[in-house]
Write a protein that holds these residues in place. Structure first.
Motif, PDB file in Angstrom:
ATOM      1  N   GLU A 102       0.851  -1.187   0.000  1.00 52.46           N
ATOM      2  CA  GLU A 102       0.000   0.000   0.000  1.00 52.46           C
ATOM      3  C   GLU A 102       0.889   1.241   0.000  1.00 52.46           C
ATOM      4  N   GLN A 103       0.532   2.231  -0.816  1.00 46.99           N
ATOM      5  CA  GLN A 103       1.318   3.464  -0.861  1.00 46.99           C
ATOM      6  C   GLN A 103       1.078   4.281   0.402  1.00 46.99           C
ATOM      7  N   ASN A 104       2.157   4.763   1.007  1.00 50.07           N
ATOM      8  CA  ASN A 104       2.031   5.607   2.184  1.00 50.07           C
ATOM      9  C   ASN A 104       2.835   6.901   2.043  1.00 50.07           C
ATOM     10  N   LEU A 105       3.260   7.214   0.827  1.00 52.39           N
ATOM     11  CA  LEU A 105       3.990   8.449   0.562  1.00 52.39           C
ATOM     12  C   LEU A 105       3.166   9.349  -0.350  1.00 52.39           C
ATOM     13  N   SER A 106       3.177  10.644  -0.045  1.00 52.10           N
ATOM     14  CA  SER A 106       2.488  11.602  -0.910  1.00 52.10           C
ATOM     15  C   SER A 106       3.308  11.799  -2.183  1.00 52.10           C
ATOM     16  N   THR A 107       2.735  12.495  -3.142  1.00 51.13           N
ATOM     17  CA  THR A 107       3.440  12.757  -4.392  1.00 51.13           C
ATOM     18  C   THR A 107       4.711  13.558  -4.141  1.00 51.13           C
TER      19      THR A 107
ATOM     20  N   ALA B 209       6.356   2.089   9.895  1.00 56.90           N
ATOM     21  CA  ALA B 209       6.652   1.640  11.255  1.00 56.90           C
ATOM     22  C   ALA B 209       6.582   2.805  12.242  1.00 56.90           C
ATOM     23  N   LEU B 210       7.075   3.975  11.831  1.00 52.18           N
ATOM     24  CA  LEU B 210       7.044   5.134  12.713  1.00 52.18           C
ATOM     25  C   LEU B 210       5.630   5.684  12.886  1.00 52.18           C
TER      26      LEU B 210
END
Length: 75
Positions: free
Chosen positions: A4-9, A60-61
């Protein structure tokens, strides 16, 4: 890519720019070739994480949060 993507553009772009810059810095000769290898490996990893859009360290953070920002309990 099942992660799953968890970073913004913006974060993805930053990861890729910093990662590619670090990997490019590995081309500069250094007295210790291990530093070149570490820069190449670290930079490549960051650039790949930016491309994929998922960072396990950030996950994780941040922990596991639901939409309301509450800690969710998966059983």
């Amino acid at each position: 890519m099942s992660e799953e993507q968890n970073l913004s553009t913006v974060e993805r772009g930053a990861y890729m720019v910093v990662g590619l810059g670090l990997a490019a810095a590995a081309a500069k000769p250094r007295p210790n070739p291990l530093l070149n290898l570490l820069a190449l490996a670290g930079g490549s990893y960051l650039a790949w994480r930016g491309y994929v859009g998922n960072c396990p360290v950030k996950a994780a953070l941040a922990g596991s949060h639901d939409e309301a920002g509450q800690l969710s309990h998966h059983r």
